[in-house]
Design a protein around this motif. Structure first.
Motif, PDB file in Angstrom:
ATOM      1  N   LEU A 149      69.813 -19.187  55.145  1.00 29.10           N
ATOM      2  CA  LEU A 149      71.050 -19.199  54.364  1.00 29.10           C
ATOM      3  C   LEU A 149      70.738 -19.285  52.873  1.00 29.10           C
ATOM      4  CD1 LEU A 149      73.082 -21.765  56.519  1.00 29.10           C
ATOM      5  CD2 LEU A 149      73.182 -19.271  56.625  1.00 29.10           C
ATOM      6  N   MET A 150      71.452 -18.482  52.101  1.00 26.07           N
ATOM      7  CA  MET A 150      71.343 -18.549  50.638  1.00 26.07           C
ATOM      8  C   MET A 150      72.297 -19.646  50.161  1.00 26.07           C
ATOM      9  SD  MET A 150      71.307 -14.475  49.752  1.00 26.07           S
ATOM     10  CE  MET A 150      71.058 -14.722  47.980  1.00 26.07           C
ATOM     11  N   CYS A 151      71.727 -20.735  49.654  1.00 26.36           N
ATOM     12  CA  CYS A 151      72.562 -21.877  49.276  1.00 26.36           C
ATOM     13  C   CYS A 151      72.771 -22.000  47.774  1.00 26.36           C
ATOM     14  CB  CYS A 151      71.968 -23.161  49.845  1.00 26.36           C
ATOM     15  SG  CYS A 151      72.055 -23.209  51.652  1.00 26.36           S
ATOM     16  N   ASP A 152      72.451 -20.933  47.055  1.00 22.94           N
ATOM     17  CA  ASP A 152      72.808 -20.807  45.640  1.00 22.94           C
ATOM     18  C   ASP A 152      72.735 -19.324  45.289  1.00 22.94           C
ATOM     19  OD1 ASP A 152      73.378 -21.015  42.992  1.00 22.94           O
ATOM     20  OD2 ASP A 152      71.582 -22.130  42.428  1.00 22.94           O
ATOM     21  N   ALA A 153      73.822 -18.612  45.546  1.00 26.32           N
ATOM     22  CA  ALA A 153      73.835 -17.155  45.316  1.00 26.32           C
ATOM     23  C   ALA A 153      74.060 -16.900  43.832  1.00 26.32           C
ATOM     24  CB  ALA A 153      74.932 -16.502  46.155  1.00 26.32           C
ATOM     25  N   SER A 154      73.018 -17.124  43.057  1.00 21.50           N
ATOM     26  CA  SER A 154      73.102 -16.974  41.601  1.00 21.50           C
ATOM     27  C   SER A 154      72.353 -15.713  41.170  1.00 21.50           C
ATOM     28  CB  SER A 154      72.475 -18.196  40.924  1.00 21.50           C
ATOM     29  OG  SER A 154      72.229 -17.951  39.555  1.00 21.50           O
ATOM     30  N   PRO A 155      72.841 -15.009  40.143  1.00 17.00           N
ATOM     31  CA  PRO A 155      72.112 -13.838  39.646  1.00 17.00           C
ATOM     32  C   PRO A 155      70.735 -14.188  39.095  1.00 17.00           C
ATOM     33  CG  PRO A 155      73.942 -14.399  38.175  1.00 17.00           C
ATOM     34  CD  PRO A 155      74.104 -15.221  39.409  1.00 17.00           C
ATOM     35  N   ARG A 156      70.506 -15.464  38.792  1.00 16.83           N
ATOM     36  CA  ARG A 156      69.198 -15.892  38.270  1.00 16.83           C
ATOM     37  C   ARG A 156      68.120 -15.842  39.339  1.00 16.83           C
ATOM     38  NH1 ARG A 156      72.516 -19.936  36.496  1.00 16.83           N
ATOM     39  NH2 ARG A 156      71.595 -21.400  37.984  1.00 16.83           N
ATOM     40  N   HIS A 157      68.505 -15.818  40.610  1.00 17.66           N
ATOM     41  CA  HIS A 157      67.523 -15.838  41.692  1.00 17.66           C
ATOM     42  C   HIS A 157      67.199 -14.452  42.231  1.00 17.66           C
ATOM     43  CE1 HIS A 157      69.184 -20.143  42.502  1.00 17.66           C
ATOM     44  NE2 HIS A 157      68.341 -20.104  41.490  1.00 17.66           N
ATOM     45  N   VAL A 158      67.954 -13.453  41.805  1.00 17.20           N
ATOM     46  CA  VAL A 158      67.769 -12.082  42.306  1.00 17.20           C
ATOM     47  C   VAL A 158      67.156 -11.238  41.190  1.00 17.20           C
ATOM     48  CG1 VAL A 158      68.884 -10.076  43.340  1.00 17.20           C
ATOM     49  CG2 VAL A 158      69.815 -12.381  43.763  1.00 17.20           C
ATOM     50  N   GLY A 159      65.971 -10.695  41.442  1.00 24.25           N
ATOM     51  CA  GLY A 159      65.302  -9.868  40.442  1.00 24.25           C
ATOM     52  C   GLY A 159      65.065  -8.464  40.947  1.00 24.25           C
ATOM     53  N   TYR A 160      64.328  -7.695  40.158  1.00 23.17           N
ATOM     54  CA  TYR A 160      63.960  -6.333  40.566  1.00 23.17           C
ATOM     55  C   TYR A 160      62.739  -5.898  39.766  1.00 23.17           C
ATOM     56  CZ  TYR A 160      66.769  -5.230  36.374  1.00 23.17           C
ATOM     57  OH  TYR A 160      67.283  -5.195  35.101  1.00 23.17           O
ATOM     58  N   ASN A 161      61.994  -4.948  40.336  1.00 17.53           N
ATOM     59  CA  ASN A 161      60.778  -4.485  39.674  1.00 17.53           C
ATOM     60  C   ASN A 161      61.057  -3.256  38.809  1.00 17.53           C
ATOM     61  OD1 ASN A 161      60.969  -2.351  41.477  1.00 17.53           O
ATOM     62  ND2 ASN A 161      59.365  -3.115  42.836  1.00 17.53           N
ATOM     63  N   PHE A 162      59.987  -2.658  38.273  1.00 13.96           N
ATOM     64  CA  PHE A 162      60.170  -1.534  37.346  1.00 13.96           C
ATOM     65  C   PHE A 162      60.697  -0.284  38.053  1.00 13.96           C
ATOM     66  CE2 PHE A 162      55.978  -1.043  39.124  1.00 13.96           C
ATOM     67  CZ  PHE A 162      55.776   0.323  39.221  1.00 13.96           C
ATOM     68  N   LYS A 163      60.613  -0.258  39.394  1.00 13.83           N
ATOM     69  CA  LYS A 163      61.181   0.854  40.161  1.00 13.83           C
ATOM     70  C   LYS A 163      62.631   0.581  40.571  1.00 13.83           C
ATOM     71  CE  LYS A 163      56.804   2.327  42.276  1.00 13.83           C
ATOM     72  NZ  LYS A 163      56.084   2.517  43.560  1.00 13.83           N
ATOM     73  N   TYR A 164      63.154  -0.544  40.142  1.00 13.90           N
ATOM     74  CA  TYR A 164      64.528  -0.976  40.469  1.00 13.90           C
ATOM     75  C   TYR A 164      64.683  -1.262  41.965  1.00 13.90           C
ATOM     76  CZ  TYR A 164      65.375   0.414  35.696  1.00 13.90           C
ATOM     77  OH  TYR A 164      65.295   0.522  34.333  1.00 13.90           O
ATOM     78  N   ASP A 165      63.597  -1.773  42.562  1.00 16.31           N
ATOM     79  CA  ASP A 165      63.651  -2.288  43.930  1.00 16.31           C
ATOM     80  C   ASP A 165      63.922  -3.784  43.851  1.00 16.31           C
ATOM     81  OD1 ASP A 165      62.994   0.177  45.153  1.00 16.31           O
ATOM     82  OD2 ASP A 165      60.872  -0.161  44.734  1.00 16.31           O
ATOM     83  N   CYS A 166      64.860  -4.263  44.643  1.00 13.65           N
ATOM     84  CA  CYS A 166      65.224  -5.676  44.620  1.00 13.65           C
ATOM     85  C   CYS A 166      64.063  -6.549  45.092  1.00 13.65           C
ATOM     86  CB  CYS A 166      66.441  -5.915  45.512  1.00 13.65           C
ATOM     87  SG  CYS A 166      66.913  -7.648  45.662  1.00 13.65           S
ATOM     88  N   LYS A 167      63.807  -7.623  44.349  1.00 15.29           N
ATOM     89  CA  LYS A 167      62.829  -8.638  44.732  1.00 15.29           C
ATOM     90  C   LYS A 167      63.457 -10.001  44.457  1.00 15.29           C
ATOM     91  CE  LYS A 167      58.853  -6.418  45.710  1.00 15.29           C
ATOM     92  NZ  LYS A 167      57.991  -6.669  46.884  1.00 15.29           N
ATOM     93  N   MET A 168      63.425 -10.878  45.431  1.00 14.84           N
ATOM     94  CA  MET A 168      63.974 -12.215  45.234  1.00 14.84           C
ATOM     95  C   MET A 168      63.024 -13.016  44.354  1.00 14.84           C
ATOM     96  SD  MET A 168      66.841 -12.082  46.743  1.00 14.84           S
ATOM     97  CE  MET A 168      67.303 -13.792  46.636  1.00 14.84           C
ATOM     98  N   ALA A 169      63.447 -13.292  43.135  1.00 21.43           N
ATOM     99  CA  ALA A 169      62.568 -13.951  42.167  1.00 21.43           C
ATOM    100  C   ALA A 169      62.410 -15.440  42.461  1.00 21.43           C
ATOM    101  CB  ALA A 169      63.122 -13.750  40.758  1.00 21.43           C
ATOM    102  N   ASP A 170      63.367 -16.026  43.155  1.00 20.25           N
ATOM    103  CA  ASP A 170      63.340 -17.470  43.417  1.00 20.25           C
ATOM    104  C   ASP A 170      63.927 -17.720  44.800  1.00 20.25           C
ATOM    105  OD1 ASP A 170      63.516 -20.219  43.451  1.00 20.25           O
ATOM    106  OD2 ASP A 170      64.242 -20.399  41.399  1.00 20.25           O
ATOM    107  N   LEU A 171      63.100 -18.252  45.703  1.00 19.58           N
ATOM    108  CA  LEU A 171      63.540 -18.496  47.081  1.00 19.58           C
ATOM    109  C   LEU A 171      63.817 -19.966  47.361  1.00 19.58           C
ATOM    110  CD1 LEU A 171      61.034 -16.152  48.979  1.00 19.58           C
ATOM    111  CD2 LEU A 171      63.499 -15.833  48.819  1.00 19.58           C
ATOM    112  N   ARG A 172      63.790 -20.801  46.315  1.00 21.54           N
ATOM    113  CA  ARG A 172      63.962 -22.242  46.546  1.00 21.54           C
ATOM    114  C   ARG A 172      65.325 -22.583  47.122  1.00 21.54           C
ATOM    115  NH1 ARG A 172      62.984 -25.055  41.103  1.00 21.54           N
ATOM    116  NH2 ARG A 172      63.663 -23.036  40.298  1.00 21.54           N
ATOM    117  N   SER A 173      66.328 -21.765  46.841  1.00 22.80           N
ATOM    118  CA  SER A 173      67.681 -22.063  47.322  1.00 22.80           C
ATOM    119  C   SER A 173      67.967 -21.441  48.689  1.00 22.80           C
ATOM    120  CB  SER A 173      68.716 -21.564  46.310  1.00 22.80           C
ATOM    121  OG  SER A 173      68.623 -20.165  46.165  1.00 22.80           O
ATOM    122  N   VAL A 174      66.980 -20.751  49.263  1.00 22.49           N
ATOM    123  CA  VAL A 174      67.139 -20.179  50.605  1.00 22.49           C
ATOM    124  C   VAL A 174      66.597 -21.185  51.617  1.00 22.49           C
ATOM    125  CG1 VAL A 174      66.589 -18.252  52.136  1.00 22.49           C
ATOM    126  CG2 VAL A 174      66.905 -17.843  49.676  1.00 22.49           C
ATOM    127  N   ALA A 175      67.405 -21.553  52.584  1.00 24.66           N
ATOM    128  CA  ALA A 175      67.003 -22.560  53.572  1.00 24.66           C
ATOM    129  C   ALA A 175      67.264 -22.051  54.976  1.00 24.66           C
ATOM    130  CB  ALA A 175      67.778 -23.857  53.341  1.00 24.66           C
TER     131      ALA A 175
END
Length: 441
Positions: A304-330
């Motif tokens: 479960l994502m327990c803090d759905a914040s834009p600060r935790h969702v990133g992307y690389n130079f190809k614009y592929d989504c990468k979760m930059a911070d997984l601390r709020s996923v439990a």
């Protein structure tokens, strides 16, 4: 004739006198306004200096409070030289100094995050620190607190006992899953740094301490998933991951101490102006929706994502989504364990993290264990701001309709899983059809 000349002369003199008087009055008026203007400019200058000084002070204060990488480095390397911990990154960090902490990106004093370079590739270095005790914030006091992290397993623990420890721990955190044995084997392979088929006490202590960090556990469980940053190495409870080039959905983030001064509408408009082109945002969104699929009833249970914040969702130079911070996923098991039997008066008392909220049974004053809002609904709330602006006109109506349906999803509804999958697939299909066969696909 003389009287006429005298009258003319007097008239001319009178006009000249009036002109001189007017000029004097004008000059005097300007001179009288100059001090007022000078005072205004002086006040504005002082105000600018005051604001700039306050901002610099707040930056320094937040940096000194949040950025304690030197303490983290000292503690880990001291343990490494003492033979207490081990890891694939220890030599580079403590002996060769080829792994160095560069720019501080920490948002918490107890979770140190730094950018760095290792093996000629950009990395992120993360390390946990205990909150310094009041009146005793010296590095040696942190060292004493950190010692308790590496008290398990104890000397004399056999390999079979260590396997059982790992299995019990993973079962309590992830639930009874048929693939737990595979995950135990993955953890042991990771711990065996020198690849000799054995796990030393220092290796076992290190990996055990790391598993207490929720993000590390998630990275090990989801390491084969496309949208999870790759784990590159560790030393004690310090770990190294690949760097996500854009660590947030939005490029502009107003510091907390400036949020009262900067209107939310202004920062929102700036972020929309700085955001990638809409087709690229659609590509990032498709990746985010794929991540939601990956953590929904995966091989090691649901997360479960327990803090759905834009600060935790990133992307690389190809614009592929990468979760930059997984601390709020439990894990769902961990969240249920937290809620089970918990006393409550309102639903707000039944919250894990920032927004994993269950209902409160007010008759028995205990929390129910089912989180109300699923991951997909939280993400769709985020996407309403991120995806709708700049959307193609022929798509906007359908997109708005689907996002509106998505945000109303509830985990308590009947046939939730079927409805969840249907909404997710419809949204992905709509976006993919729009950008397929283009340079953005």
């Amino acid at each position: 004739m003389n009287r006429y000349n005298s009258a003319v002369t007097n008239e001319v003199w009178s006009v000249e006198s009036e002109g001189v008087a007017y000029k004097k009055a004008t000059i005097f008026g300007k001179q009288s306004r100059l001090p007022v203007l000078k005072v205004k400019y002086l006040l504005l200058a002082w105000l600018g200096i005051l604001v700039a000084s306050w901002v610099l002070y707040m930056q320094y204060a937040s940096y000194s409070e949040l950025c304690r990488g030197h303490v983290c480095h000292m503690v880990i390397c001291d343990h490494y030289r003492s033979g207490i911990v081990s890891g694939s990154s220890c030599k580079a960090l403590c002996e060769e100094r080829t792994l160095t902490l560069q720019r501080c990106m920490s948002t918490s004093s107890t979770h140190q995050v730094y950018s760095g370079v290792w093996k000629e590739r950009p990395v992120v270095i993360k390390c946990g620190l205990e909150e310094p005790l009041k009146g005793d914030g010296a590095p040696d006091s942190v060292l004493r607190q950190e010692m308790t992290l590496f008290d398990k397993p104890t000397r004399g623990t056999s390999m079979d006992e260590f396997r059982e420890m790992l299995h019990s721990f993973l079962k309590s955190n992830l639930g009874e899953q048929p693939s737990l044995t595979t995950l135990v084997g993955r953890v042991i392979t990771l711990a065996d740094v020198n690849k000799d088929g054995k796990v030393s006490l220092a290796e076992a202590k290190s990996v055990w301490a790391l598993l207490q960090i929720n993000e590390f556990l998630l990275m090990v469980a989801l390491q084969e998933k496309e949208h999870t940053p790759k784990l590159l190495g560790f030393c004690g409870d310090l770990y190294v991951t690949e760097r996500v080039s854009h660590s947030s959905l939005y490029r502009l983030e107003v510091p907390s101490y400036l949020q009262a001064l900067v209107p939310e509408a202004l920062s929102s408009s700036m972020n929309q102006w700085l955001a990638p082109a809409w087709p690229r945002r659609a590509r990032i969104t498709i990746g985010l929706l794929e991540f939601i699929e990956e953590v929904f009833h995966g091989a090691y249970g649901s997360f479960l994502m327990c803090d759905a914040s834009p600060r935790h969702v990133g992307y690389n130079f190809k614009y592929d989504c990468k979760m930059a911070d997984l601390r709020s996923v439990a894990s769902e098991t961990a969240v249920r364990g937290f809620l089970r039997g918990r006393h409550c008066e309102t639903n707000a008392d039944c919250t894990f993290g920032s927004d994993c909220t269950a209902t409160c049974d007010r008759l028995v004053k205990q929390c129910n264990t089912e989180v109300v809002q699923p991951n997909l609904a939280k993400v769709c709330v985020l996407l309403q701001d991120y995806l709708l602006f700049g959307a193609p006109q022929d798509l906007r109506t359908d997109l708005e309709k689907q996002l509106s349906t998505c945000v109303t999803l509830s985990s308590l509804a009947s046939q939730m899983e079927v409805h969840h999958s249907l909404v997710l697939n419809n949204l992905k299909t709509l976006l993919w059809k729009t950008i397929s066969n283009t340079q953005y696909s």
